[in-house]
Each structure stands twice: as C-alpha cells, then as structure tokens.
Design an enzyme around this catalytic site. Structure first.
Site, short mmCIF file in Angstrom:
data_model
loop_
_atom_site.label_atom_id
_atom_site.label_comp_id
_atom_site.label_asym_id
_atom_site.label_seq_id
_atom_site.Cartn_x
_atom_site.Cartn_y
_atom_site.Cartn_z
N HIS A 98 25.84 -32.75 -6.08
CA HIS A 98 25.96 -34.17 -6.40
C HIS A 98 25.87 -34.37 -7.90
O HIS A 98 25.02 -33.78 -8.56
CB HIS A 98 24.95 -35.03 -5.65
CG HIS A 98 23.52 -34.57 -5.73
ND1 HIS A 98 23.05 -33.44 -5.12
CD2 HIS A 98 22.46 -35.12 -6.36
CE1 HIS A 98 21.76 -33.31 -5.35
NE2 HIS A 98 21.38 -34.32 -6.11
N HIS A 100 25.18 -36.88 -10.91
CA HIS A 100 24.52 -38.14 -11.25
C HIS A 100 25.29 -38.80 -12.40
O HIS A 100 25.56 -38.15 -13.42
CB HIS A 100 23.09 -37.89 -11.75
CG HIS A 100 22.17 -37.30 -10.73
ND1 HIS A 100 21.30 -38.06 -10.00
CD2 HIS A 100 21.99 -36.01 -10.34
CE1 HIS A 100 20.59 -37.27 -9.20
NE2 HIS A 100 21.00 -36.02 -9.38
#
Ligand SMILES: [Zn+2]
Length: 138
Positions: A98, A100
């Site tokens: 993921h 950010h």
C-alpha cells in the site's frame, strides 16, 4: 480471506473509496496522519514491492501519480509525502502493498523522509553501490 485490504478491494468491508481502476483501489486511511491521507493498493494480494509483477507495479504507480494532485488540491495542501513501508521490519503492519499519500502543509510539524533515520556509521557508498550492482547482475 483475512487480509483487510483484499476485503476492501472485494467490497466486503466498507471504506471511503476515492478511486478504483483496473488493478488498483484507492481509499482513505481510517486513522489518517492528515486530512486526505489516501492508501493506494493493488488488487493483487502481494506483500512487498518486490512481489509485484512489472505490470502491477506500473498500474500502482500510475494510480499514485494520478491521485497525488487531486488529493492535495481537495484538502488545500501544499504538497504530499508519498511512502511505502516495504516489509514487516519497516513497520508495515498489513502485508499487502500500500502506498501512502499524505497531504502536507508548510510547518505542519511532520518531518521529511530523512527524519525517519538517525545519523550513524554507514558503509562506503562505493562498496554499497558495487554490492547492489552485483545483485542486479550488472
Ligand atoms: Zn491482501
């Protein structure tokens, strides 16, 4: 399927999704570091950047590029810090890649990526360069 990001991708649990494309989903972090803190995840469940196929990596970073400006503009930010905790040792708590995107403002009290690390002895840059090139086979 126990991975929370896979469950968000599948629509099994709610999330504030801001964009979805072929191969990625982007949604707001439920514990944001700043307003507009977006997470961009590949649809494929892979733990680290190294596990992404080249095509999945392209898709993910194209999505990050597309989202960075609108996310910043939506919250009136001056910039953004974009980062990946890549592996459990870095603080990655969910083993699904993921990215950010954290909007930033002047004097918001947060540091740069450089502030994560403490000063200390380092190996000679040339030796490390040689080691990386050797791993790359070049
Ligand atoms: Zn997953």
């Amino acid at each position: 399927m126990s991975c929370i990001f896979c469950r968000i991708v599948a629509g099994e649990i709610p999330a504030e999704i801001v964009a979805r494309g072929d191969g990625y989903v982007a949604f707001l972090d439920v514990t944001p570091l700043a307003d507009g803190h977006v997470l961009v995840v590949p649809v494929a469940h892979v733990a680290t950047i190294e596990d992404l196929t080249p095509a999945h990596a392209d898709t993910l970073f194209q999505a990050v590029r597309r989202l960075a400006g609108p996310t910043r503009a939506a919250v009136g930010a001056a910039g953004s810090t974009i980062g990946i905790n890549n592996g459990a040792a870095t603080g990655q708590t969910i083993p699904h890649v993921h990215v950010h995107i954290v909007p930033r403002w002047e004097h918001d009290g947060a540091g740069s990526v450089h502030t994560i690390f403490r000063a200390g002895p380092r190996r000679p840059v040339a030796a490390v360069g040689n080691a990386i090139r050797a791993q790359l086979g070049s």
